[in-house]
Design a protein around this motif. Structure first.
Motif, PDB file in Angstrom:
ATOM      1  N   GLY B 188      29.552  11.261 -27.873  1.00 27.51           N
ATOM      2  CA  GLY B 188      28.763  10.034 -27.769  1.00 27.51           C
ATOM      3  C   GLY B 188      27.506  10.228 -26.959  1.00 27.51           C
ATOM      4  O   GLY B 188      27.279  11.281 -26.366  1.00 27.51           O
ATOM      5  N   SER B 189      26.708   9.184 -26.973  1.00 25.25           N
ATOM      6  CA  SER B 189      25.379   9.258 -26.368  1.00 25.25           C
ATOM      7  C   SER B 189      24.930   7.871 -25.928  1.00 25.25           C
ATOM      8  O   SER B 189      25.304   6.865 -26.536  1.00 25.25           O
ATOM      9  CB  SER B 189      24.430   9.811 -27.426  1.00 25.25           C
ATOM     10  N   GLU B 190      24.121   7.838 -24.881  1.00 17.35           N
ATOM     11  CA  GLU B 190      23.586   6.552 -24.427  1.00 17.35           C
ATOM     12  C   GLU B 190      22.267   6.782 -23.716  1.00 17.35           C
ATOM     13  O   GLU B 190      22.097   7.780 -23.020  1.00 17.35           O
ATOM     14  CB  GLU B 190      24.567   5.899 -23.439  1.00 17.35           C
ATOM     15  N   SER B 191      21.352   5.865 -23.895  1.00 22.07           N
ATOM     16  CA  SER B 191      20.086   5.932 -23.172  1.00 22.07           C
ATOM     17  C   SER B 191      19.578   4.521 -22.940  1.00 22.07           C
ATOM     18  O   SER B 191      18.799   3.989 -23.712  1.00 22.07           O
ATOM     19  CB  SER B 191      19.070   6.732 -23.983  1.00 22.07           C
ATOM     20  N   MET B 192      20.083   3.920 -21.877  1.00 19.19           N
ATOM     21  CA  MET B 192      19.722   2.529 -21.553  1.00 19.19           C
ATOM     22  C   MET B 192      18.816   2.437 -20.343  1.00 19.19           C
ATOM     23  O   MET B 192      18.584   1.345 -19.836  1.00 19.19           O
ATOM     24  CB  MET B 192      20.975   1.733 -21.205  1.00 19.19           C
ATOM     25  N   LEU B 193      18.389   3.580 -19.818  1.00 18.87           N
ATOM     26  CA  LEU B 193      17.613   3.534 -18.586  1.00 18.87           C
ATOM     27  C   LEU B 193      16.144   3.252 -18.886  1.00 18.87           C
ATOM     28  O   LEU B 193      15.287   4.114 -18.830  1.00 18.87           O
ATOM     29  CB  LEU B 193      17.787   4.837 -17.792  1.00 18.87           C
ATOM     30  N   CYS B 194      15.914   1.974 -19.232  1.00 25.29           N
ATOM     31  CA  CYS B 194      14.563   1.460 -19.406  1.00 25.29           C
ATOM     32  C   CYS B 194      14.592   0.049 -18.817  1.00 25.29           C
ATOM     33  O   CYS B 194      15.680  -0.438 -18.459  1.00 25.29           O
ATOM     34  CB  CYS B 194      14.167   1.430 -20.885  1.00 25.29           C
ATOM     35  N   PHE B 195      13.448  -0.590 -18.701  1.00 27.39           N
ATOM     36  CA  PHE B 195      13.394  -1.865 -17.990  1.00 27.39           C
ATOM     37  C   PHE B 195      14.423  -2.873 -18.508  1.00 27.39           C
ATOM     38  O   PHE B 195      15.226  -3.411 -17.749  1.00 27.39           O
ATOM     39  CB  PHE B 195      11.976  -2.447 -18.069  1.00 27.39           C
ATOM     40  N   GLY B 196      14.418  -3.105 -19.820  1.00 30.61           N
ATOM     41  CA  GLY B 196      15.332  -4.102 -20.383  1.00 30.61           C
ATOM     42  C   GLY B 196      16.789  -3.696 -20.251  1.00 30.61           C
ATOM     43  O   GLY B 196      17.661  -4.539 -19.999  1.00 30.61           O
ATOM     44  N   GLY B 197      17.049  -2.410 -20.404  1.00 27.45           N
ATOM     45  CA  GLY B 197      18.422  -1.911 -20.321  1.00 27.45           C
ATOM     46  C   GLY B 197      19.023  -2.111 -18.938  1.00 27.45           C
ATOM     47  O   GLY B 197      20.171  -2.538 -18.802  1.00 27.45           O
ATOM     48  N   VAL B 198      18.257  -1.815 -17.914  1.00 23.71           N
ATOM     49  CA  VAL B 198      18.771  -1.978 -16.550  1.00 23.71           C
ATOM     50  C   VAL B 198      18.752  -3.459 -16.155  1.00 23.71           C
ATOM     51  O   VAL B 198      19.662  -3.943 -15.488  1.00 23.71           O
ATOM     52  CB  VAL B 198      17.969  -1.117 -15.545  1.00 23.71           C
ATOM     53  N   LYS B 199      17.732  -4.189 -16.594  1.00 23.10           N
ATOM     54  CA  LYS B 199      17.633  -5.618 -16.254  1.00 23.10           C
ATOM     55  C   LYS B 199      18.874  -6.364 -16.743  1.00 23.10           C
ATOM     56  O   LYS B 199      19.411  -7.224 -16.052  1.00 23.10           O
ATOM     57  CB  LYS B 199      16.350  -6.203 -16.858  1.00 23.10           C
ATOM     58  N   ALA B 200      19.336  -6.027 -17.944  1.00 23.68           N
ATOM     59  CA  ALA B 200      20.518  -6.705 -18.491  1.00 23.68           C
ATOM     60  C   ALA B 200      21.733  -6.466 -17.596  1.00 23.68           C
ATOM     61  O   ALA B 200      22.476  -7.398 -17.281  1.00 23.68           O
ATOM     62  CB  ALA B 200      20.789  -6.196 -19.905  1.00 23.68           C
ATOM     63  N   TRP B 201      21.932  -5.232 -17.165  1.00 22.44           N
ATOM     64  CA  TRP B 201      23.075  -4.900 -16.305  1.00 22.44           C
ATOM     65  C   TRP B 201      22.951  -5.545 -14.938  1.00 22.44           C
ATOM     66  O   TRP B 201      23.939  -5.983 -14.349  1.00 22.44           O
ATOM     67  CB  TRP B 201      23.210  -3.383 -16.164  1.00 22.44           C
ATOM     68  N   GLU B 202      21.720  -5.587 -14.440  1.00 19.40           N
ATOM     69  CA  GLU B 202      21.452  -6.199 -13.143  1.00 19.40           C
ATOM     70  C   GLU B 202      21.999  -7.626 -13.090  1.00 19.40           C
ATOM     71  O   GLU B 202      22.555  -8.060 -12.079  1.00 19.40           O
ATOM     72  CB  GLU B 202      19.926  -6.215 -12.985  1.00 19.40           C
ATOM     73  N   GLY B 203      21.873  -8.344 -14.202  1.00 21.89           N
ATOM     74  CA  GLY B 203      22.286  -9.735 -14.265  1.00 21.89           C
ATOM     75  C   GLY B 203      23.746  -9.958 -13.942  1.00 21.89           C
ATOM     76  O   GLY B 203      24.138 -11.008 -13.431  1.00 21.89           O
ATOM     77  N   LEU B 204      24.542  -8.953 -14.220  1.00 23.66           N
ATOM     78  CA  LEU B 204      25.985  -9.081 -14.037  1.00 23.66           C
ATOM     79  C   LEU B 204      26.411  -8.991 -12.576  1.00 23.66           C
ATOM     80  O   LEU B 204      27.541  -9.307 -12.236  1.00 23.66           O
ATOM     81  CB  LEU B 204      26.648  -7.968 -14.855  1.00 23.66           C
ATOM     82  N   ARG B 205      25.510  -8.565 -11.723  1.00 22.43           N
ATOM     83  CA  ARG B 205      25.727  -8.482 -10.268  1.00 22.43           C
ATOM     84  C   ARG B 205      26.860  -7.522  -9.892  1.00 22.43           C
ATOM     85  O   ARG B 205      27.557  -7.752  -8.901  1.00 22.43           O
ATOM     86  CB  ARG B 205      26.006  -9.872  -9.670  1.00 22.43           C
ATOM     87  N   GLY B 330      26.628   9.264 -12.958  1.00 23.28           N
ATOM     88  CA  GLY B 330      26.469   7.847 -13.268  1.00 23.28           C
ATOM     89  C   GLY B 330      27.327   7.463 -14.467  1.00 23.28           C
ATOM     90  O   GLY B 330      28.029   8.302 -15.056  1.00 23.28           O
ATOM     91  N   HIS B 331      27.273   6.189 -14.798  1.00 24.48           N
ATOM     92  CA  HIS B 331      28.070   5.655 -15.901  1.00 24.48           C
ATOM     93  C   HIS B 331      27.224   5.700 -17.170  1.00 24.48           C
ATOM     94  O   HIS B 331      26.287   4.928 -17.314  1.00 24.48           O
ATOM     95  CB  HIS B 331      28.489   4.229 -15.567  1.00 24.48           C
ATOM     96  N   LEU B 332      27.587   6.611 -18.071  1.00 30.80           N
ATOM     97  CA  LEU B 332      26.819   6.748 -19.315  1.00 30.80           C
ATOM     98  C   LEU B 332      27.237   5.721 -20.370  1.00 30.80           C
ATOM     99  O   LEU B 332      26.956   5.900 -21.563  1.00 30.80           O
ATOM    100  CB  LEU B 332      26.966   8.150 -19.907  1.00 30.80           C
ATOM    101  N   ILE B 333      27.905   4.680 -19.967  1.00 27.47           N
ATOM    102  CA  ILE B 333      28.298   3.569 -20.844  1.00 27.47           C
ATOM    103  C   ILE B 333      28.970   4.128 -22.111  1.00 27.47           C
ATOM    104  O   ILE B 333      30.032   4.716 -22.010  1.00 27.47           O
ATOM    105  CB  ILE B 333      27.090   2.649 -21.159  1.00 27.47           C
ATOM    106  N   GLY B 334      28.338   4.007 -23.270  1.00 33.92           N
ATOM    107  CA  GLY B 334      28.985   4.465 -24.508  1.00 33.92           C
ATOM    108  C   GLY B 334      29.122   5.978 -24.614  1.00 33.92           C
ATOM    109  O   GLY B 334      29.892   6.484 -25.419  1.00 33.92           O
ATOM    110  N   GLY B 335      28.393   6.712 -23.776  1.00 34.71           N
ATOM    111  CA  GLY B 335      28.474   8.179 -23.830  1.00 34.71           C
ATOM    112  C   GLY B 335      29.347   8.754 -22.731  1.00 34.71           C
ATOM    113  O   GLY B 335      29.502   9.972 -22.629  1.00 34.71           O
TER     114      GLY B 335
END
Lengths: 85, 402
Positions: B188-205, B330-335
């Motif tokens: 698997g693979s994941e690449s969420m480290l962009c503004f929107g990707g991190v902003k979404a996770w940030e919301g979850l506190r 770190g947590h590679l989420i889906g990867g």
């Protein structure tokens, strides 16, 4: 609406209760607000008052922002608004 | 039923651009988490992550390829190249017709969504590049691996949040085991480290602002990573017949659903998945020497996972080792399960258990041997890899030394 009224309205909406059912002495837990509801309430309060609440869901009670009761939340918001001014 | 072995492994992640580099870092307990670098990072409250540095896409791919490859596809192809080269396998004729690709990703082309939303919403443009859709789709990486290596059998992408890779590898395993496919490329693979990707996770506190400290008292959340892990799963006799170097055997797997809460983990769901993987592989409790934990560093996951391990293993829980390498990459989420499987292979092949770094103080609710801060030498013959996703979806794999 005062800060107090706005907070009670937000909490009541999150708890799916009437505004009259929420008092300053209520705890979020006693109103049936779970961990997801708590994060949503914090978000709604931040949006309403344009403030940033120091809150980490890993340790909800351990942060500097006191969420032990509705009264404590109101007090915390007043202080954050005062800091902003 | 056929036996299934792993004959190739590849990766790129915050710890290294290859398997040897990654295993060196895990052995040394090196941390790949640091300040995030991308546009608008100053508007985030969470500014750390396990980012892949020193990676120049233009060195690996030409202009035409780059117009079709999101970063998650790029990572996949880099890792697939290493894995398939190690396996030393070429897909032609009947082998190509029957072999396939099953990969996991939670978000697919997140930075392609992000860049193009920014372009139309913020910059007010009214036109996007013609390949936005084929670039961002979750199955893009799977399709490009299929095309590049002539894999013409069952190919698809699995998306189960943080368990995506483990679900994908479980599917690949069962396809080879059943005889449906002689070889499956999986991971698997994941690449969420962009503004929107991190902003979404940030919301979850639930994100940490300083470090990922799984199982440690005072841990304050997860840290995102990025990258890919790709493996060649091959039928045992097929691998032997061609004299392949066998890294280990895939012994068993199980998948369960908590059917309870969309974000809170469940001890029962996790325990049923671990017990199920043992039963599936015919593995006795005391054979298991190491568990690569889901170990996100959140308050909820780590204590629930430890309780589940204690429930499943009983007294043996105090004798096995369990570590979370998310503290390093770190947590590679889906990867994530794919990169973490490398630590499992290292344990079996090299007798080195990757540590849980950043560990400060024991938490009575996580009272297991979490291999704090320093790697350890140990002789283990069976290991497990846990993944417990948001949505309550769990997948656990068990590997055995060959």
């Amino acid at each position: 609406m005062s800060i107090r009224e706005k907070v009670i309205a937000i909490v009541a909406e999150q708890a799916v209760l009437e505004v009259g059912d929420v008092s300053e002495s209520s705890t979020l837990e006693s109103l049936g607000i779970d961990s997801l509801g708590l994060v949503e309430s914090i978000f709604a309060i931040e949006e309403e008052f344009d403030i940033t609440i120091p809150f980490n869901a890993n340790d909800p009670m351990g942060g500097e922002f006191d969420i032990s009761s509705v009264a404590a939340i109101i007090k915390g918001i007043e202080s954050l608004i005062a800091d902003k001014a | 039923m056929k036996r299934v072995v792993i004959t190739g492994a590849g990766t790129i992640n915050a710890l290294g651009h290859s398997v040897p580099e990654t295993l060196d870092a895990m052995r040394e307990g090196r941390c790949g988490i640091g300040p995030l670098e991308f546009r608008d990072v100053e508007r985030l409250s969470i500014r750390i992550g396990g980012q892949v540095h020193g990676f120049e896409a233009t060195v690996h791919f030409n202009r035409q390829q780059l117009s079709l490859y999101d970063r998650f596809t790029q990572f996949t192809l880099i890792a697939a190249k290493e894995a398939i080269a190690q396996a030393g396998i070429e897909f032609t004729d009947e082998l190509a017709a029957k072999s396939g690709v099953v990969l996991g990703t939670a978000g697919g082309g997140v930075s392609t969504w992000d860049d193009n939303y920014r372009s139309v919403y913020e910059d007010g443009k009214n036109r996007v590049h013609p390949f936005v859709v084929p670039k961002l789709m979750n199955n893009a990486a799977t399709s490009h691996v299929s095309m590049q290596y002539n894999l013409r059998g069952p190919c698809y992408t699995v998306s189960t949040a943080c368990a995506s890779s483990n679900h994908a590898m479980s599917q690949a395993f069962s396809m080879v085991r059943s005889g449906m496919a002689p070889v499956m490329v999986t991971g698997g693979s994941e690449s969420m480290l962009c503004f929107g990707g991190v902003k979404a996770w940030e919301g979850l506190r639930v994100m940490s602002r300083d470090a990922c400290r799984p199982f440690s008292l005072g841990r304050n959340g997860m840290v995102q990573g990025e990258g890919a892990g790709i493996f060649v799963f091959e039928e045992y006799e097929h691998a032997r017949a061609r004299g392949a170097d066998i890294l280990c055997e895939v012994a068993g797997f199980a998948m369960t659903s908590d059917a309870a809460d969309i974000v809170m983990p469940s001890k029962q769901g996790a325990a049923r998945a671990m017990a199920g993987a043992l039963a599936d592989g015919g593995i006795a409790l005391d054979e298991v020497g190491y568990i690569n934990a889901h170990g996100t560093g959140t308050a909820a996951n780590d204590k629930t996972e430890c309780a589940a391990v204690a429930d499943v293993f009983g007294p043996h829980a105090d004798r096995l080792m369990i570590s979370s390498t998310k503290s390093m990459h770190g947590h590679l989420i889906g990867g994530t399960g794919a990169v973490e499987l490398l630590a499992c292979i290292m344990a079996l092949r090299e007798g080195v258990i990757a540590p849980t770094i950043g560990y400060e103080e024991p938490d009575p609710e996580c009272a297991l041997d979490v291999v704090p801060n320093e790697a350890r030498e140990a002789d283990v013959s069976v290991v497990m890899s846990n993944a417990f996703a948001f949505g309550g979806l769990n997948a656990v794999l068990a590997l055995r030394r060959v």
